[in-house]
Enzyme design. Structure first.
Site, PDB file in Angstrom:
ATOM      1  N   ARG A 280       9.524  38.578 -10.165  1.00 35.65           N
ATOM      2  CA  ARG A 280       8.561  37.628 -10.695  1.00 35.65           C
ATOM      3  C   ARG A 280       7.145  38.034 -10.311  1.00 35.65           C
ATOM      4  NH1 ARG A 280      11.820  31.847 -10.004  1.00 35.65           N
ATOM      5  NH2 ARG A 280      13.714  32.661 -11.028  1.00 35.65           N
TER       6      ARG A 280
ATOM      7  N   ARG B 163       7.606  33.176  -0.905  1.00 43.14           N
ATOM      8  CA  ARG B 163       7.360  33.535  -2.301  1.00 43.14           C
ATOM      9  C   ARG B 163       7.248  35.044  -2.412  1.00 43.14           C
ATOM     10  NH1 ARG B 163       5.593  30.538  -6.528  1.00 43.14           N
ATOM     11  NH2 ARG B 163       5.177  28.764  -5.171  1.00 43.14           N
TER      12      ARG B 163
ATOM     13  N   GLU C 151      12.364  24.749  -2.112  1.00 46.67           N
ATOM     14  CA  GLU C 151      13.282  24.774  -3.248  1.00 46.67           C
ATOM     15  C   GLU C 151      14.166  26.007  -3.178  1.00 46.67           C
ATOM     16  OE1 GLU C 151      11.413  24.731  -7.137  1.00 46.67           O
ATOM     17  OE2 GLU C 151      13.239  25.620  -7.980  1.00 46.67           O
TER      18      GLU C 151
ATOM     19  N   SER D 150      17.682  25.386  -8.619  1.00 43.02           N
ATOM     20  CA  SER D 150      17.260  24.560  -9.733  1.00 43.02           C
ATOM     21  C   SER D 150      18.417  24.575 -10.714  1.00 43.02           C
ATOM     22  CB  SER D 150      15.996  25.166 -10.348  1.00 43.02           C
ATOM     23  OG  SER D 150      15.386  24.259 -11.212  1.00 43.02           O
TER      24      SER D 150
ATOM     25  N   ARG E 166      14.547  31.833   0.752  1.00 45.29           N
ATOM     26  CA  ARG E 166      14.236  30.555   1.385  1.00 45.29           C
ATOM     27  C   ARG E 166      15.432  30.022   2.170  1.00 45.29           C
ATOM     28  NH1 ARG E 166      11.101  28.181  -3.885  1.00 45.29           N
ATOM     29  NH2 ARG E 166       9.334  29.610  -3.761  1.00 45.29           N
TER      30      ARG E 166
END
Length: 426
Positions: free
Chosen positions: A265, A280, A352, A355, A394
């Site tokens: 990403r 991140r 997070e 998802s 994470r």
RNA sequence: GGAGGGAUGCCGGAGUGGUUGAACGGGGCGGUCUCGAAAACCGUUGUACCCUUCGCGGGUACCGAGGGUUCGAAUCCCUCUCCCUCCGCCA
């Protein structure tokens, strides 16, 4: 992509749905409806011209056969005129269809009725919390300090070799990654019955469009312009596209896949935000679950997928909470999304890690993934779902922060020990 | 990267310019027969879109993709994609 037929019947419903998702300008809806009716009128014209053209061609053949050359030549003149008309109509049709397609690709999916209406993450619904937030009688270290102390991840050399956000995992750090991947896949395959796939990690533009990365999120993907390929931001992209342009048997639903892949990403626009440590990254590992479900049972599938992801957090003994994203915070393509967030003890915030979403027919319509009803009726679009189970960085961050001791050592959760083959990092 | 061969319906496989949406075989589905099954026989079997008095119906397109030739193309020409074989290179 939504169904233009349905939109035409009740544009106001879709206008409201768009506003709920935070789109102020809903003009694209009217544009789509107008283009659709223009398209239909052109199609009708072109088709009747073609019908006549087919007749004339047969007449010419018959006339030649009968030796009536003069009449045949005259008929050919009409054929030529028709051909021009058809060509003009087809050119116009192509333009209108391209515009319609572009408009349809810009209309976001409609949120499910159970989704709370809201403007931002403030309005997300906190649905469930599990586990106990650890309390320390010393000051817990953030994971980047622990990683450095034990030499588990080398950010500096990663930055030298590739760039910021491309870490090396080293020694037990690398082993821990591998253990988590193996553990997640084993759970998905053995405990939950998913079929394991190893997908391509680059995809073409059709695939990126199928899941909704294009044209909406083009800036977030690494692109190989020379070859027209994109590095996948998630295994969702290749795995959901696995059945693109196919009609599957109703009896085969739900089809369930799990896949490990690295994810890439660009994180454009998010520089300086949450960038410390593993929060991140530009490249990270993830195990993804994907389901193709019958439209009548896709919300059951969503719950089961969500449970499959949550079970992993429970087995890892990580405190987590579950959110239902509100209309304003959810993505362009989703109908309903659960976010799972784990507690990060030193950062003292929720991260997070998963998802889980139902896209209903939104992706399936873009990809033409359908099922044949058992009664032999016309093919219908399936519903597609996916969810992380789980995203590694994470998880690692929370895991080592939550399980640290005062001497800086880190306990490995029971469930993971058969995979790491070490109980703690000291 | 070079040379050659392919791509047709659920599958196999015909078809080199004129009702070919497509022979033939297999499979699937329905039926006859049977106590039941098998065999045999008969029938049926794609998708999308448009029009429709929505009822049956009518039409258009689709033989890897896109363009072209022609009154007319699965059939001829061009470009592209993918697959196979051989050579080269290579984990």
């Amino acid at each position: 992509m939504l169904d233009i037929q349905t939109i035409r019947q009740d544009p106001d419903r879709f206008r409201l749905a768009m506003r709920n998702k935070g789109y102020r300008d809903t003009g694209v809806l009217d544009r789509a409806v107008d283009l659709d009716s223009e398209r239909k009128s052109i199609v009708t014209t072109v088709q009747s011209a073609r019908e006549r053209s087919n007749e004339v061609a047969r007449e010419v053949g018959a006339l030649f056969k009968a030796g009536r050359r003069d009449e045949a030549e005259r008929a050919k003149e009409e054929a030529a005129r028709l051909k021009d008309a058809i060509r003009v109509g087809e050119d116009r049709l192509r333009e209108v269809e391209a515009s319609l397609e572009a408009a349809m690709l810009d209309i976001p999916n409609v949120a499910h009725e159970s989704v709370p209406v809201g403007a931002s993450s403030e309005d997300n619904l906190m649905a469930f919390t599990n586990g106990v937030i650890p309390v320390f009688d010393f000051r817990p270290l953030p994971h980047w300090d622990l990683l450095e102390r034990h030499g588990l991840v080398d950010f500096g050399r990663g930055a030298k070799v590739a760039g910021a956000g491309f870490p090396f995992y080293v020694g037990r750090g690398a082993r821990l990654q591998r253990a988590l991947i193996q553990f997640f896949l084993d759970m998905a395959v053995s405990a939950a019955g998913y079929t394991e796939v190893e997908p391509p990690i680059m995809v073409n533009a059709d695939s990126a469009r199928g899941t909704g990365q294009l044209p909406d999120k083009e800036d977030q993907m690494y692109e190989m312009t020379r070859d027209g390929l994109y590095a996948i931001p998630t295994a969702e992209v290749p795995v959901t596209n696995l059945h693109r342009d196919e009609i599957v048997a109703e009896a085969d639903l739900p089809i369930r896949y799990c896949a490990y892949s690295p994810c890439f990403r660009r994180e454009a626009g998010s520089y300086g935000k949450d960038v410390r440590g593993l929060n991140r990254l530009h490249q990270f590992d993830k195990v993804e679950l994907v389901q193709f479900a019958h439209p009548d049972r896709s919300y059951e599938a969503l719950e089961s997928l969500r449970e499959d992801a949550e079970r992993l957090l429970q087995l890892l003994a990580l405190p987590y909470r579950r959110l239902v994203l509100c209309t304003g915070d959810m993505g362009f393509a989703q109908s309903k999304t659960y976010d799972l967030e784990v507690w990060s003890a030193a950062q003292e915030r929720w991260l997070e890690v998963s998802s889980v979403s139902n896209y209903e027919a939104f992706q399936a319509r873009r990809m033409w993934i359908r099922y044949r009803p058992a009664d032999g009726g016309r093919p219908e679009f399936v519903h597609t779902l996916n969810g992380s189970a789980l995203a590694l960085p994470r998880i690692v961050a929370a895991l080592i922060e939550n399980n640290q001791r005062e001497d800086g050592s880190i306990d490995i959760p029971e469930a993971l020990r058969p995979y790491t083959r070490f109980d703690r990092i000291a």
